[in-house]
Design a protein around this motif. Structure first.
Motif, PDB file in Angstrom:
ATOM      1  N   PRO A 210       0.801  -1.240   0.000  1.00 25.11           N
ATOM      2  CA  PRO A 210       0.000   0.000   0.000  1.00 25.11           C
ATOM      3  C   PRO A 210       0.829   1.283   0.000  1.00 25.11           C
ATOM      4  CG  PRO A 210      -0.952  -1.587   1.501  1.00 25.11           C
ATOM      5  CD  PRO A 210       0.346  -2.184   1.030  1.00 25.11           C
ATOM      6  N   GLU A 211       1.882   1.328   0.791  1.00 29.46           N
ATOM      7  CA  GLU A 211       2.691   2.551   0.867  1.00 29.46           C
ATOM      8  C   GLU A 211       3.397   2.823  -0.462  1.00 29.46           C
ATOM      9  OE1 GLU A 211       6.165   4.589   3.633  1.00 29.46           O
ATOM     10  OE2 GLU A 211       5.123   2.794   4.327  1.00 29.46           O
ATOM     11  N   VAL A 212       3.895   1.770  -1.108  1.00 26.33           N
ATOM     12  CA  VAL A 212       4.571   1.924  -2.397  1.00 26.33           C
ATOM     13  C   VAL A 212       3.567   2.325  -3.472  1.00 26.33           C
ATOM     14  CG1 VAL A 212       5.960   0.757  -4.162  1.00 26.33           C
ATOM     15  CG2 VAL A 212       6.323   0.231  -1.750  1.00 26.33           C
ATOM     16  N   ALA A 213       2.388   1.701  -3.427  1.00 27.05           N
ATOM     17  CA  ALA A 213       1.340   2.027  -4.400  1.00 27.05           C
ATOM     18  C   ALA A 213       0.919   3.489  -4.277  1.00 27.05           C
ATOM     19  CB  ALA A 213       0.132   1.115  -4.201  1.00 27.05           C
ATOM     20  N   ALA A 214       0.810   3.979  -3.042  1.00 18.65           N
ATOM     21  CA  ALA A 214       0.428   5.379  -2.821  1.00 18.65           C
ATOM     22  C   ALA A 214       1.506   6.314  -3.360  1.00 18.65           C
ATOM     23  CB  ALA A 214       0.203   5.629  -1.335  1.00 18.65           C
ATOM     24  N   GLU A 215       2.764   5.966  -3.130  1.00 18.16           N
ATOM     25  CA  GLU A 215       3.865   6.805  -3.609  1.00 18.16           C
ATOM     26  C   GLU A 215       3.883   6.846  -5.136  1.00 18.16           C
ATOM     27  OE1 GLU A 215       6.643   9.542  -2.829  1.00 18.16           O
ATOM     28  OE2 GLU A 215       5.574   8.427  -1.279  1.00 18.16           O
ATOM     29  N   LEU A 216       3.635   5.703  -5.754  1.00 17.84           N
ATOM     30  CA  LEU A 216       3.618   5.643  -7.214  1.00 17.84           C
ATOM     31  C   LEU A 216       2.439   6.440  -7.772  1.00 17.84           C
ATOM     32  CD1 LEU A 216       5.073   4.531  -9.672  1.00 17.84           C
ATOM     33  CD2 LEU A 216       3.722   2.438  -9.465  1.00 17.84           C
ATOM     34  N   ARG A 217       1.316   6.405  -7.074  1.00 16.12           N
ATOM     35  CA  ARG A 217       0.134   7.178  -7.476  1.00 16.12           C
ATOM     36  C   ARG A 217       0.445   8.684  -7.434  1.00 16.12           C
ATOM     37  NH1 ARG A 217      -4.602   5.085  -7.771  1.00 16.12           N
ATOM     38  NH2 ARG A 217      -4.115   3.363  -6.384  1.00 16.12           N
ATOM     39  N   ILE A 218       1.175   9.106  -6.416  1.00 18.96           N
ATOM     40  CA  ILE A 218       1.553  10.514  -6.280  1.00 18.96           C
ATOM     41  C   ILE A 218       2.474  10.932  -7.437  1.00 18.96           C
ATOM     42  CG2 ILE A 218       2.904  12.121  -4.867  1.00 18.96           C
ATOM     43  CD1 ILE A 218       1.804  10.516  -2.392  1.00 18.96           C
ATOM     44  N   VAL A 219       3.429  10.065  -7.765  1.00 20.53           N
ATOM     45  CA  VAL A 219       4.338  10.373  -8.883  1.00 20.53           C
ATOM     46  C   VAL A 219       3.561  10.436 -10.188  1.00 20.53           C
ATOM     47  CG1 VAL A 219       6.337   9.591 -10.205  1.00 20.53           C
ATOM     48  CG2 VAL A 219       6.343   9.358  -7.719  1.00 20.53           C
ATOM     49  N   GLU A 220       2.645   9.489 -10.374  1.00 21.55           N
ATOM     50  CA  GLU A 220       1.840   9.503 -11.599  1.00 21.55           C
ATOM     51  C   GLU A 220       1.021  10.791 -11.702  1.00 21.55           C
ATOM     52  OE1 GLU A 220      -1.827   7.258 -13.893  1.00 21.55           O
ATOM     53  OE2 GLU A 220      -1.025   6.334 -12.068  1.00 21.55           O
ATOM     54  N   ALA A 221       0.421  11.198 -10.596  1.00 26.45           N
ATOM     55  CA  ALA A 221      -0.363  12.446 -10.602  1.00 26.45           C
ATOM     56  C   ALA A 221       0.529  13.632 -10.966  1.00 26.45           C
ATOM     57  CB  ALA A 221      -1.015  12.664  -9.240  1.00 26.45           C
ATOM     58  N   GLY A 222       1.741  13.656 -10.445  1.00 29.30           N
ATOM     59  CA  GLY A 222       2.683  14.719 -10.789  1.00 29.30           C
ATOM     60  C   GLY A 222       3.020  14.714 -12.273  1.00 29.30           C
ATOM     61  N   ALA A 223       3.174  13.521 -12.827  1.00 34.30           N
ATOM     62  CA  ALA A 223       3.459  13.408 -14.262  1.00 34.30           C
ATOM     63  C   ALA A 223       2.271  13.915 -15.085  1.00 34.30           C
ATOM     64  CB  ALA A 223       3.774  11.959 -14.615  1.00 34.30           C
ATOM     65  N   ARG A 224       1.064  13.624 -14.621  1.00 34.59           N
ATOM     66  CA  ARG A 224      -0.136  14.135 -15.299  1.00 34.59           C
ATOM     67  C   ARG A 224      -0.145  15.671 -15.273  1.00 34.59           C
ATOM     68  NH1 ARG A 224      -2.549   9.978 -18.141  1.00 34.59           N
ATOM     69  NH2 ARG A 224      -2.751   8.126 -16.844  1.00 34.59           N
ATOM     70  N   LEU A 225       0.234  16.231 -14.136  1.00 33.92           N
ATOM     71  CA  LEU A 225       0.305  17.693 -14.035  1.00 33.92           C
ATOM     72  C   LEU A 225       1.365  18.251 -14.987  1.00 33.92           C
ATOM     73  CD1 LEU A 225      -0.009  18.487 -10.215  1.00 33.92           C
ATOM     74  CD2 LEU A 225      -1.677  18.960 -12.008  1.00 33.92           C
ATOM     75  N   ASP A 226       2.494  17.541 -15.096  1.00 31.98           N
ATOM     76  CA  ASP A 226       3.547  17.974 -16.024  1.00 31.98           C
ATOM     77  C   ASP A 226       3.000  18.099 -17.440  1.00 31.98           C
ATOM     78  OD1 ASP A 226       5.329  17.858 -13.917  1.00 31.98           O
ATOM     79  OD2 ASP A 226       6.194  15.929 -14.503  1.00 31.98           O
ATOM     80  N   LEU A 227       2.039  17.237 -17.769  1.00 30.87           N
ATOM     81  CA  LEU A 227       1.441  17.226 -19.108  1.00 30.87           C
ATOM     82  C   LEU A 227       0.231  18.146 -19.219  1.00 30.87           C
ATOM     83  CD1 LEU A 227       1.638  13.366 -19.709  1.00 30.87           C
ATOM     84  CD2 LEU A 227       3.002  15.119 -20.873  1.00 30.87           C
ATOM     85  N   GLY A 228      -0.078  18.850 -18.111  1.00 31.95           N
ATOM     86  CA  GLY A 228      -1.235  19.749 -18.111  1.00 31.95           C
ATOM     87  C   GLY A 228      -2.560  19.036 -17.938  1.00 31.95           C
ATOM     88  N   GLU A 229      -2.517  17.766 -17.523  1.00 34.67           N
ATOM     89  CA  GLU A 229      -3.733  16.962 -17.356  1.00 34.67           C
ATOM     90  C   GLU A 229      -4.205  17.030 -15.900  1.00 34.67           C
ATOM     91  OE1 GLU A 229      -2.608  13.076 -18.675  1.00 34.67           O
ATOM     92  OE2 GLU A 229      -2.193  13.732 -20.724  1.00 34.67           O
ATOM     93  N   VAL A 230      -4.738  18.185 -15.527  1.00 30.63           N
ATOM     94  CA  VAL A 230      -5.084  18.422 -14.121  1.00 30.63           C
ATOM     95  C   VAL A 230      -6.197  17.483 -13.647  1.00 30.63           C
ATOM     96  CG1 VAL A 230      -5.872  20.134 -12.446  1.00 30.63           C
ATOM     97  CG2 VAL A 230      -4.358  20.828 -14.312  1.00 30.63           C
ATOM     98  N   GLU A 231      -7.241  17.327 -14.441  1.00 31.03           N
ATOM     99  CA  GLU A 231      -8.343  16.458 -14.037  1.00 31.03           C
ATOM    100  C   GLU A 231      -7.899  15.002 -13.915  1.00 31.03           C
ATOM    101  OE1 GLU A 231     -11.306  17.189 -12.839  1.00 31.03           O
ATOM    102  OE2 GLU A 231     -10.668  19.282 -12.990  1.00 31.03           O
ATOM    103  N   ALA A 232      -7.025  14.585 -14.830  1.00 36.45           N
ATOM    104  CA  ALA A 232      -6.508  13.216 -14.759  1.00 36.45           C
ATOM    105  C   ALA A 232      -5.647  13.034 -13.509  1.00 36.45           C
ATOM    106  CB  ALA A 232      -5.706  12.892 -16.011  1.00 36.45           C
ATOM    107  N   ALA A 233      -4.903  14.076 -13.139  1.00 40.67           N
ATOM    108  CA  ALA A 233      -4.088  14.024 -11.915  1.00 40.67           C
ATOM    109  C   ALA A 233      -4.985  13.888 -10.690  1.00 40.67           C
ATOM    110  CB  ALA A 233      -3.226  15.273 -11.805  1.00 40.67           C
ATOM    111  N   LEU A 234      -6.059  14.663 -10.654  1.00 36.48           N
ATOM    112  CA  LEU A 234      -7.003  14.564  -9.542  1.00 36.48           C
ATOM    113  C   LEU A 234      -7.629  13.179  -9.478  1.00 36.48           C
ATOM    114  CD1 LEU A 234      -8.741  18.052  -9.811  1.00 36.48           C
ATOM    115  CD2 LEU A 234      -7.333  17.255  -7.888  1.00 36.48           C
TER     116      LEU A 234
END
Length: 199
Positions: A111-135
């Motif tokens: 669970p802790e690793v999955a949460a960390e990976l989810r946070i990184v993925e959301a950041g990557a979505r933000l990098d691409l301007g995909e705010v709703e996808a990040a949320l």
């Protein structure tokens, strides 16, 4: 380390111990020790992992990614995926970070690793301007305000930051408050963010 001859194993072990002891107070020196260990034992997964983690802490993204990939290939340890994905982000490749987060290797994580990976993925979505996808990525985690501990704190904080990026400062404030309440070890600056948004 059993695959190394005794003298070499002792030297490698000393370098790894020194790297661990220096990791917080002198990360550059710690990385030097990890590199020295790698030079003597490049086929040992724990050595490559140490070199990768310390390169990451020193913002040596390409080196970190190379070492972490090698460690992952040798050991199959999927707990390294968040760091690998974050290196891809730092190297300007958010699409690759998302691929790592969505790939088969990312299934059945702790669970802790999955949460960390989810946070990184959301950041990557933000990098691409995909705010709703990040949320949406962060909402797929356990966003229960009653949760406590490091995993919850980081998830709440990332969600608050992403809400802020979306323009929803009121909801962001709410989630910074949830992060502060869950942050029993004061890992974040959530209290300061609350003060900023409340002023």
């Amino acid at each position: 380390m059993r695959s190394l001859d005794k003298d070499n194993a002792e030297v490698v072990a000393r370098h790894l111990v020194a790297a661990e002891q220096l990791a917080l107070e002198d990360p550059e020196k710690a990385l030097e020790h990890a590199r020295a260990a790698r030079a003597r034992a490049s086929r040992i997964a724990i050595v490559r992992e140490a070199a990768g983690v310390l390169a990451y802490r020193n913002a040596e993204w390409a080196e970190a990614l190379s070492e972490l990939r090698a460690a992952h290939r040798m050991s199959g340890d999927s707990s390294l995926l968040p760091l690998m994905a974050d290196c891809e982000r730092a190297l300007g490749r958010p699409e690759r970070a998302i691929e790592l987060a969505r790939g088969d290797r990312a299934k059945d994580l702790e669970p802790e690793v999955a949460a960390e990976l989810r946070i990184v993925e959301a950041g990557a979505r933000l990098d691409l301007g995909e705010v709703e996808a990040a949320l949406a990525t962060l909402r797929a985690g356990e966003l229960d305000p009653e949760r406590r501990g490091s995993e919850a704190v980081r998830l709440f904080y990332a969600y608050a930051e992403t809400l802020l990026a979306s323009g929803d400062s009121a909801e962001a404030l709410t989630w910074f408050k949830h992060a502060a309440e869950a942050d029993e070890n004061e890992e974040t600056d959530a209290e300061e963010r609350i003060a900023e948004l409340s002023s």
